[in-house]
Every structure is written in C-alpha cells, then in structure tokens.
Design a protein around this motif. Structure first.
Motif, PDB file in Angstrom:
ATOM      1  N   HIS A  77      42.683 104.236 -61.254  1.00 45.98           N
ATOM      2  CA  HIS A  77      42.241 103.121 -62.017  1.00 45.98           C
ATOM      3  C   HIS A  77      41.430 102.939 -61.412  1.00 45.98           C
ATOM      4  N   ALA A 214      44.300  92.931 -58.895  1.00 49.28           N
ATOM      5  CA  ALA A 214      44.886  93.028 -59.509  1.00 49.28           C
ATOM      6  C   ALA A 214      45.349  91.753 -60.363  1.00 49.28           C
ATOM      7  N   GLU A 298      55.037  94.074 -67.437  1.00 43.54           N
ATOM      8  CA  GLU A 298      54.400  94.178 -67.116  1.00 43.54           C
ATOM      9  C   GLU A 298      52.588  93.447 -68.044  1.00 43.54           C
ATOM     10  N   ARG A 300      48.443  93.065 -67.197  1.00 46.61           N
ATOM     11  CA  ARG A 300      47.107  94.568 -67.331  1.00 46.61           C
ATOM     12  C   ARG A 300      46.668  93.925 -67.992  1.00 46.61           C
ATOM     13  N   CYS A 310      47.504  96.391 -63.178  1.00 51.14           N
ATOM     14  CA  CYS A 310      48.389  95.880 -63.671  1.00 51.14           C
ATOM     15  C   CYS A 310      49.444  95.755 -62.971  1.00 51.14           C
TER      16      CYS A 310
END
Length: 856
Positions: A77, A214, A298, A300, A310
């Motif tokens: 990521h 995030a 979740e 993201r 996320c």
C-alpha cells in the motif's frame, strides 16, 4: 538524462513529434518495489525500465509540457509520484533579414511564474529546487532576489529559501500537507543599492497531498436495533468514517464493506459502499434464534481500490422482540382435587410457557376460563413472578351434587399476537382441567384464598406484618389450627404456628424492594386435615423515620463554648448510628463549623467572631444507610457568663460525674472556710480586741483578687461589705457556720441565711449618709449579726439530741507544726491585749487572708 530522486525531471523535445524516445527515468530511486506504473497524461507511456514514449501524435505548447508518473506497491500500500516537465526546443529557421522586417519584439517576462507545488512527505534529496523566479530587469541591472512569508521567516521557519543571485527556490525538508496545505510567499527583486525595479511578487507554493492517512470510524463501537422479522431493505443504522487527506480526491474517496458477520450464515445485513447505511437483506431476523448480530465493517480510501488505506470498525445489532410467539401450556390436561365446601382455596398452578423476551408484555400471560365455569365457582389469576396461572375455588362446591368439574383454560399475552412472514394464523392455546370434588368432614379453610399484604421495605426483623388465619367451616373459628410456611418458600418471612401471625425473619435486600412474592401457607387442624392459602406480599419502598436533632434550642455565652448536639432516631440498624452531620445552608456553613464527637453527636461552634443574636442553623443528619433529615437548630449567642443569665433554660450538656476525691476536696474547702470565719469571730468578738482595733476596722471590704498581694480598698457604694460580729457565747459561735448564704449587689439585701428575712438595711435604715459612702458602723453590724446568730443557734437546738449546738471537733491534715493561734473552736474567747500578734506567725495563705481584713 536520468531523473534524480527528487522525482522532478526536465525532458527536451521538439514542438511537433510523432514518436519521442527520451532518456530512461531511474524509477528505482523513487520506489524500488513498484508493481504498477502509470501516467497522468494518456499521450505518454512509461515502460518498466523507465523509458517514456509518446502514445499519439501530439502538438506541444511553445514552452513546456508537464505530466505525472504514478508508482504503486499494491501489497505494501505504497504510492509515489514523479513530476515530469518537458521543455520544447524551437527549430531555428534561416531567412534573409530585410530592414523592414526588423521589428522590436518584447519577450515574455518571467517575473510572474505559475504557482509551484511540492509533494507531501517528499524524500529529497534536500535542498530540492522547486521553482525559479526571474525578472526581465536583470538585462539592465544586477538583480538580487529575496522572499518573506511562511516557511521562510515565519513558522515553519527556514523550510524554503531563495538563492540571492539566481532566484532559484529550494525546499530544505519534507512537509506535512495536513498541517501546512500551502505557503504564500512574497518575492522581491532589488538592485545592490536597494532599488526595486519590480513590484513584490506574491507566489503560492502548494503542497500536493500524499495518501498518508488511513480513514477511521467516528466511533469505536456502533450499536443499532433492528425490529424482529422486519422487511428487507429496512434501515438499521449508518456508520461514518473520516480521512485527514485532501478532500474531493481519491485519497478521501471512502468505500465501506462488510468484512465478516457473526453468525456468518445466513447473511442478514448489507452496507451501502458510499454512504455507510446498513440495511437488512431478509425478513428472517428472529430474536428467539439469534438475539444479537456482530458486523466487522471495513472503510477504505482510493474509492475502495486494493492499494488504498483502510481501517475496520465493529457494529452490534440487537434484535427487538415482537410478540411472534404465542403462549402455550406444558400439558394439554391437568387433574386436581378439592374438598367440598372449600372457599377461596388454591387448587392448581398451571405453568404458561412463552419463547418471547421474559418479563416483557409479549411474555406475560393472561388466563381465562372459557368453559365449565358458568356458575362462577372458580377464578384464575396470574403469578407475575413465575407466569403461572393460579386456579382457586371462590364458591363452595357440593360433593353430593357433582364430584367432577371440567374446565377449559385459555392463555394469551398482554399485547396482541403478531403474524410474521412465513407463519400461519395461530389459534388460542387452551388446556383442560379436571377438578375432582372430595367428600370431606369440613377441614380448615383459609379466608381469603389469596391474602394481599403490603410490607414496609425497611421493616425490622421480628416486625408483625399481618395475620393469615384458616377456620373450621363447621365451627367458624380457628381454634386448634396450626400454621406453617410450605417447604421451599421464602425464608424472609415466618408465621406463628398457633396464632398465624406473619413476621419478618430478616432484613430486605435491594433485590426484593418493590417486588411481589407469593407465599404458600399450610394450615392443619386437629384431625390432621390440611389446606393451603396464598399470601401475596408486596414489598414497598423503605419508609423509615429520619434522624432528628434533639434538643434544638441552645444558649451560647461570650466564651463561645461549643454547643453539644445529639441526633436520635427510632430506627434500628442499619438505619441508625453512626450519624453524619452537615450544615445544609451554605451561607451558614461559612460562619459555623462542626466537630464530630462520637457516632451520635457533634460540637457546633462559630468559625469567627459573630455579633450577638439568635441564629437558625439547618443541620442535616444522615444515618448509616444514607437516609437524611434536616433539623433547624436555634443558637442564642448571648452576652452572658452563664446560660441562666439569658433568662432561658440551660443547655443540656453531657453529664459530669464527680469522683470521690473531688467531693472530699469540696468538703475540706467548706470546712476550711468555716475555720477562718470562726477564727475571725474569736479575734474581734471581745472587749480586749475593741481596745486595740479601731471601730472603723469593721468597715473594711473583702476584695476578690487574683494576686497574692493585699487588695485595694473598694469605695463603690454598690458593693456590700462583709464584716464579722462580736461573739460572746458558744451558741453564737455555732451560728457563724451558717452565715453567708447569698450576696446581692447594687443596693439589694445581704441575705444571711435561708430561714431569716431581716436585712442589714432594715436594721439601720436605708439611704443614710454612711450608705452613700459605702460603709457600715461597727455597732450596726454587731446588732444585725447578734440577732441573726441567735436565731441560728435556736434552730440548731431544735434538732434531735441538740447535736448541732455542740462544739465540733474538726479533723485537718497535719502540716508539720502546730498553729500559734491556739484553739479555733466556737467557744474560744481571746481576751489578751496583743490578740493579733499571732497573725505574724501564720502560714502565707492565712496571712494573706488576714491582711485583707486589716486596714493598713
């Protein structure tokens, strides 16, 4: 050329090209693990080796072309950007210049460049050039460049700087866009002597966002409620998340999804990917099967792309109960029996079962007799604690008429039944009860069958709360009937075996306050016939008396001795001592203070000097369980020495007990005073004394002094002089021991004894000139004392055996040597010329007393 790690490159190309093959870019310097390489401009293509190609025939502007290369590591990521600037080289054309073609042309000035940008969290190397400012006046002057603003000479200082000679702008380190999204800087172009050929140039350095934050949910735990058997698509709730990166970019484009659901099957919920709204998928939510669902959701960024950052959050969904389960009986039929002529007796308890939430309206059962009770011999009620039906006989049954009754009992809930999807209509649940009537010789019967009583929640152990009696139907009395609580019943109540009196066996806990309890009581007569009854006990709230202060009125004198306050309560433990006292009025609390003495009392006193007057002080008293009451205490702060001076009843203080030695000391002190008075009587009572002591010696005053030196003569006419009289007989000597009962000042009487009413003023007359001087003559005093002493001697002779008229032998402690004064008995009569000489040899205490009586 190779693009350095600054991720900024300049590539030359011509203005019109179909294909362009520039030198390769060193991509490994920016992101070694790059898995995905893309260009922000579709006209250019970048290969894995860093080669840049044109994908289409393009026409470039006259100066430069800019695009961005995006590098991504999907697994880790990570994401990096390379900004590429393409400089366009114009092809030179040769032509013949003619005079008419010679035209002065002004080139485009570079003093106002486009806003520059810098990548957030750039890795350098630093210093890193991000822009260059130039002025056309540099063709005519030597120009020096400078700048001011945030990032240069204001916080964050020294983040940027401009080269003085070239105008190149450099960054000295990375920048966090979330903290500093842009920098507005002003550039200056000046000559060496300070001349400014250009106006100051405002310039903005924009920090481009890096996806370094995030997203996170706004709550650690989301809790929602979903109705049981609700329709698909019913909104349950909404989850929300935040992202600190730049708005309206992919870095803050959030997507939601359900990672896991517990239980996993079947899937009951879905979440909208963009709004976070949670809805139901089916109508199969059943609280009786699963009452709680857990969702792991979740969020993201990057519009949900796999390389986006996320985070996860937890959602709890509770299923709300509806009455989708009808009550039912454990058996279809029940058998019971009852003796004939019994009234108000319980004959059967019928359990009622329900799968809905216990103690809710969908669970509580209501019973009814639908068949077999046309003559109303039976009644049925509900036990609220067990949800059982209690069947009782309310009218006597006759065995000779019928020995069997068949009843049909139906059950329902407090609220109507709800028909849910995929269910069919439900008939009312019923059961059959066969009641066998027995022939009986009329055993005991409780009256009534169900006895309701209310009990104080604070009732003490042993408190009688009522009677529950059974009686013989034939005789109508309760003689010979014994009572007991049925086994397995409550242990906090007992019943007297003979009288049927109900009493509390232990204190109630908080779990019983406000509840209803059914207690089955057995009654047995002399023939061992039994019957049962039910006591419906309602335990009320605790209603005890509050602790109060008694007494509530006090007097405080000028010495401000604290007031002793005691609280009392008729309650027993735990609603009793230890008590806690507080002054409930804040304004009073600042002027008065309390000191705890023991578990039931305090001392109340003022904190500072206060004026005299009556003060009303609210005192709050709390018992050991926290129950409190407020009493208003009245304190009369009076200018007095003792409370009696204020004309009210003295304060009730704790009792003071005198020991044996204290009483003995008081007796010895009294005997010592008597001895001194008798000695003085012997000194001044003879004619010889009169020769050597002047007449006005009897006019001396007794002065109360705190020093051991002789007191000064007091001339105040309001003070009555205390003087001795001539004693010529034994009887009069005895009378001297009774004088001096009470002294009143201010011109009032000098009371000599309890029995007499004659005063000194009545003997000599009131208002004479000697009174004005505050003195009495010797003869006046002697005449007054002579009659009074005679009266006292006469009273002593009236006692049994004339014992009070005799001389007393008084024991004294031996002090080491005999007294030079000789006998001090009441019959002593000193006639010596130098009768006062012994005063010079007395002990210091006696000498001081004698000196106060002698005029120097």
């Amino acid at each position: 050329i190779l693009i350095p790690l600054t991720c900024v490159g300049i590539l030359p190309m011509s203005s019109m090209e179909k294909r362009f093959h520039p030198p390769s870019l060193n991509l490994k310097e920016c992101l070694k693990s790059a898995e995905h390489i893309s260009s922000s401009d579709p006209d250019f293509r970048i290969l894995e080796d860093g080669s840049v190609y044109t994908a289409n025939i393009i026409s470039l502007p006259s100066e430069e072309k800019t695009f961005t290369i995006l590098l991504k590591d999907i697994q880790r990521h990570e994401e990096k950007k390379i900004h590429v600037n393409l400089l366009v080289h114009q092809k030179k054309t040769h032509k013949t210049r003619h005079a008419r073609d010679t035209v002065l042309r002004r080139t485009k000035r570079r003093w106002a460049p486009i806003p520059s940008s810098m990548m957030e969290n750039s890795l350098g190397p630093f210093p890193m050039q991000i822009q260059q400012v130039q002025s056309d006046t540099a063709q005519n002057y030597t120009i020096y460049y400078s700048a001011t603003g945030p990032g240069i000479d204001r916080d964050p200082k020294n983040l940027f700087y401009v080269e003085r000679e070239t105008g190149n702008v450099f960054a000295t380190g990375p920048v966090d866009r979330e903290q500093y999204p842009e920098f507005k800087i002003i550039f200056f172009a000046t000559t060496a002597d300070g001349y400014s050929p250009e106006i100051p140039l405002p310039h903005t350095i924009r920090i481009e966002d890096d996806n370094d934050n995030a997203p996170s949910f706004t709550q650690d735990l989301f809790t929602f409620v979903a109705p049981e058997h609700c329709k698909p698509g019913t909104v349950v709730g909404q989850v929300t998340a935040e992202d600190r990166d730049e708005l309206y970019t992919l870095h803050t484009a959030l997507k939601y999804r359900i990672v896991s659901e517990e239980p996993p099957f079947p899937k009951m919920f879905s979440v909208h990917p963009e709004s976070g709204v949670i809805t139901t998928l089916t109508s199969q939510l059943d609280r009786e099967i699963i009452g709680k669902h857990l969702l792991l959701i979740e969020v993201r960024d990057m519009a949900g792309q796999p390389f986006g950052l996320c985070n996860t959050g937890t959602v709890v969904i509770n299923v709300k109960d509806v009455n989708d389960n009808a009550p039912y009986f454990g058996h279809s039929s029940y058998d019971t029996k009852v003796l004939e002529n019994r009234v108000n007796v319980e004959i059967l308890r019928i359990p009622c079962l329900d799968k809905d939430e216990p103690n809710s309206p969908a669970w509580n059962c209501r019973f009814s007799i639908v068949k077999g009770n046309d003559d109303n011999h039976f009644a049925i009620t509900t036990d609220g604690r067990t949800n059982e039906g209690i069947l009782c006989v309310v009218k006597g049954l006759d065995y000779e008429t019928t020995n069997l009754r068949i009843l049909e009992i139906a059950a329902s809930n407090e609220i109507p039944y709800v028909v849910v999807p995929y269910s069919s209509g439900l008939a009312q649940s019923t059961c059959t009860v066969r009641v066998n009537i027995l022939d009986d010789d009329e055993g005991p019967v409780f009256k009534p069958c169900l006895l309701p009583i209310t009990i104080d929640g604070c009732a003490a152990v042993g408190t009688a709360v009522g009677k529950y009696l059974a009686e013989d139907p034939e005789t109508g009395n309760s003689e010979g009937i014994r009572y007991r609580i049925a086994p397995g019943q409550s242990n906090w109540i007992t019943i007297d075996e003979n009288s049927g009196e109900l009493r509390i066996a232990k204190l109630f806990g908080n779990d019983l306050i406000g509840r209803q309890c059914n207690i089955t009581v057995l009654a047995v007569d002399q023939s061992e016939y039994k019957c049962t009854g039910t006591v419906l006990a309602t335990i009320g709230a605790c209603d005890r008396d509050y602790p109060v202060v008694t007494p509530r009125e006090f007097i405080m004198c000028r010495d401000r001795k604290p007031v002793y306050i005691t609280a009392v309560t008729p309650n027993e433990s735990p609603y009793s001592a230890p008590f806690r006292f507080d002054i409930s009025d804040r304004s009073m609390d600042s002027g008065w203070q309390t000191v705890q003495q023991d578990d039931k009392s305090i001392l109340l006193s003022p904190r500072t000097d206060i004026p005299y007057g009556i003060y009303k002080i609210p005192v709050t008293v709390r018992d050991n369980k926290g129950r409190q009451g407020t009493s208003v205490v009245s304190v009369n702060y009076c200018d007095c020495t003792t409370p009696s001076d204020c004309g009210t009843v003295r304060q009730v203080s704790p009792a003071v007990t005198l020991g044996v030695w204290a009483i003995l000391a008081m007796i010895l002190g009294s005997l010592l005073l008597l001895l001194i008075l008798i000695t003085l009587c012997g000194c001044y009572g003879t004619g010889a004394v009169s020769k050597h002591v002047p007449d006005d010696l009897a006019n001396q005053n007794l002065i109360i002094s705190n020093t051991e030196a002789p007191g000064e003569e007091v001339m105040d006419p309001n003070i009555i002089p205390l003087q001795t009289a001539t004693v010529n007989s034994c009887d009069q000597g005895v009378g001297m021991g009774t004088i001096g009962r009470e002294v009143k000042t201010g011109g009032q009487s000098f009371e000599m004894s309890k029995g007499g009413h004659q005063t000194l003023e009545s003997v000599r007359g009131y208002g004479q000139s000697t009174m004005e001087q505050g003195r009495y003559s010797y003869s006046e005093w002697q005449n007054f004392m002579h009659s009074r002493l005679g009266e006292k001697v006469y009273m002593c002779r009236q006692n049994e055996e004339n014992k009070h008229s005799e001389d007393y032998v008084l024991p004294y402690n031996y002090e080491g040597r005999g007294s030079l004064a000789g006998s001090v008995g009441c019959c002593s009569d000193h006639q010596e010329e130098e009768v006062l000489d012994f005063l010079d040899q007395l002990e210091p205490k006696f000498r001081t007393l004698a000196e106060t009586c002698v005029k120097r």
